[in-house]
Write an enzyme that holds these catalytic residues in place. Structure first.
Site, PDB file in Angstrom:
ATOM      1  N   LYS A 145      48.525  34.520  48.266  1.00 50.11           N
ATOM      2  CA  LYS A 145      47.410  33.817  47.632  1.00 50.11           C
ATOM      3  C   LYS A 145      47.338  32.420  48.224  1.00 50.11           C
ATOM      4  O   LYS A 145      48.302  31.657  48.163  1.00 50.11           O
ATOM      5  CB  LYS A 145      47.624  33.752  46.118  1.00 50.11           C
ATOM      6  CG  LYS A 145      46.572  32.914  45.405  1.00 50.11           C
ATOM      7  CD  LYS A 145      46.698  33.016  43.904  1.00 50.11           C
ATOM      8  CE  LYS A 145      45.711  32.100  43.217  1.00 50.11           C
ATOM      9  NZ  LYS A 145      45.795  32.209  41.760  1.00 50.11           N
TER      10      LYS A 145
ATOM     11  N   LYS B 127      44.409  37.228  48.616  1.00 49.85           N
ATOM     12  CA  LYS B 127      43.327  36.478  48.000  1.00 49.85           C
ATOM     13  C   LYS B 127      43.183  35.103  48.636  1.00 49.85           C
ATOM     14  O   LYS B 127      44.213  34.464  48.866  1.00 49.85           O
ATOM     15  CB  LYS B 127      43.682  36.345  46.522  1.00 49.85           C
ATOM     16  CG  LYS B 127      42.825  35.481  45.681  1.00 49.85           C
ATOM     17  CD  LYS B 127      43.428  35.456  44.325  1.00 49.85           C
ATOM     18  CE  LYS B 127      42.595  34.593  43.444  1.00 49.85           C
ATOM     19  NZ  LYS B 127      43.155  34.475  42.133  1.00 49.85           N
TER      20      LYS B 127
END
Ligand code: PBG
Length: 323
Positions: free
Chosen positions: A193, A246
């Protein structure tokens, strides 16, 4: 001469040979929950996307189910007076997420429920971990995340989804689940992330913007790719069942790299800023919404994502059904 255009001659042929076919069954739908009742609030920076109180959720869920979408990822918007530095609201059995998990599992036992595990909605600082002297604490945070995961699992969630990027949390969560006999709960780990400018609208949705600094001491540096491999390796070794990357659209190289190296389901999260950008461009008439949406999602699957979290899930499923 190689006649490449033969395979593009008609829609029938293009469909026959297409390599990537997206299905609503591969979508995960983020849900923003808010306290109280009879609330359905549009998020200003995410036109067409809403926060719901629990009682308003059933029609939203049922519409998704009717389009073959049955995976949901739950996030909570916590009211300011419940935000404390020890983030105890995250462990409240009557808190929003535990209540929502129990409610949805009872009503829709066949759906796949995932819950966000991180402290940012519960912290007055909007950071994903506990804060001391402007520092985001790692090990102390992990202890809370493990307890939070046990609570969600006890309420019946199928997967806990730690989105915090603390070190060692997957191992701690797995161990905590095991020691409570919760052997059927999975972990979707946000392994790679990145500290991204595309989370802005989400922080509006949850009122969770960081009160000081940024998230760069725990989320990844967007200049790095090898580091993603290291993060994913660690989370797999610690017991993650699904790996999540992400944001998605600007990180297709990361998705591909991870897909080629590891043999676990790979999820990607098309984040709020990606949604907002496409929506805004479409509103201005710069791109056609349906086409841009389907292209952006297809590209994420083509790069190697097995499942995709997206705010476009329902709209895309409607388009796909008509196709
Ligand atoms: C925080 C969290 C964020 C998102 C999911 N979980 C924001 C952040 O890290 O600041 C972003 C999702 C999106 O932008 O759609 N734990």
């Amino acid at each position: 001469m190689r006649r490449h255009r033969i395979l593009r001659k008609s829609a029938a042929i293009r469909d026959l040979i297409s390599e990537t076919n997206i299905s609503p069954k591969k979508f995960i739908v983020p849900i923003f929950l808010t306290e109280g009742s009879r609330k359905k609030e549009e998020i200003a920076t995410m036109p067409g996307y809403f926060r719901y109180s629990l009682d308003e959720l059933p029609p939203f869920i049922e519409e998704h189910l009717s389009y073959n979408i049955s995976a949901f990822l739950l996030f909570a918007k916590v009211s300011p007076e419940k935000k404390t530095n020890d983030c105890q609201e995250a462990l409240n059995e009557e808190g929003l997420l535990p209540k929502a998990i129990r409610f949805l599992k009872e009503r829709y036992p066949s759906c796949c429920l995932m819950s966000d595990v991180a402290l940012d909605p519960y912290s007055p600082f909007g950071h994903d971990g506990l804060v001391r002297d402007y520092e985001i604490l790692n090990d102390e945070t992990v202890e809370v995340l493990a307890k939070m995961s046990v609570l969600h699992a006890q309420c019946g969630v199928d997967f806990v989804a730690p989105s915090d990027m603390m070190d060692g949390r997957v191992a701690a969560i797995r161990q905590a689940l095991e020691s409570h006999g919760l052997t059927k709960t999975g972990i979707v780990s946000y392994a790679a992330k990145y500290a991204s400018s595309f989370y802005g609208p989400f922080r509006d949705a949850l009122d969770s913007a960081p009160g000081f600094g940024d998230k760069k001491t725990y989320q990844m540096d967007f200049r790095n790719r090898r580091e993603a491999v290291k993060e994913v390796e660690t989370d797999i070794a610690e017991g993650a069942d699904i790996i999540l990357i992400k944001p998605a659209g600007f990180y297709l190289d990361i998705i591909l790299e991870v897909k080629n190296r590891f043999h676990l389901p790979i999820a990607a999260y098309q984040v709020s800023g990606e949604y907002a950008m496409i929506k805004a461009a479409a509103e201005k008439g710069y791109v056609k919404l349906e086409d841009a949406m389907i292209e952006s999602l297809t590209a994420i699957f083509r790069a190697g994502a097995d499942l995709v979290a997206s705010y476009f899930a329902l709209e895309a499923a409607k388009i796909l059904k008509g196709a």
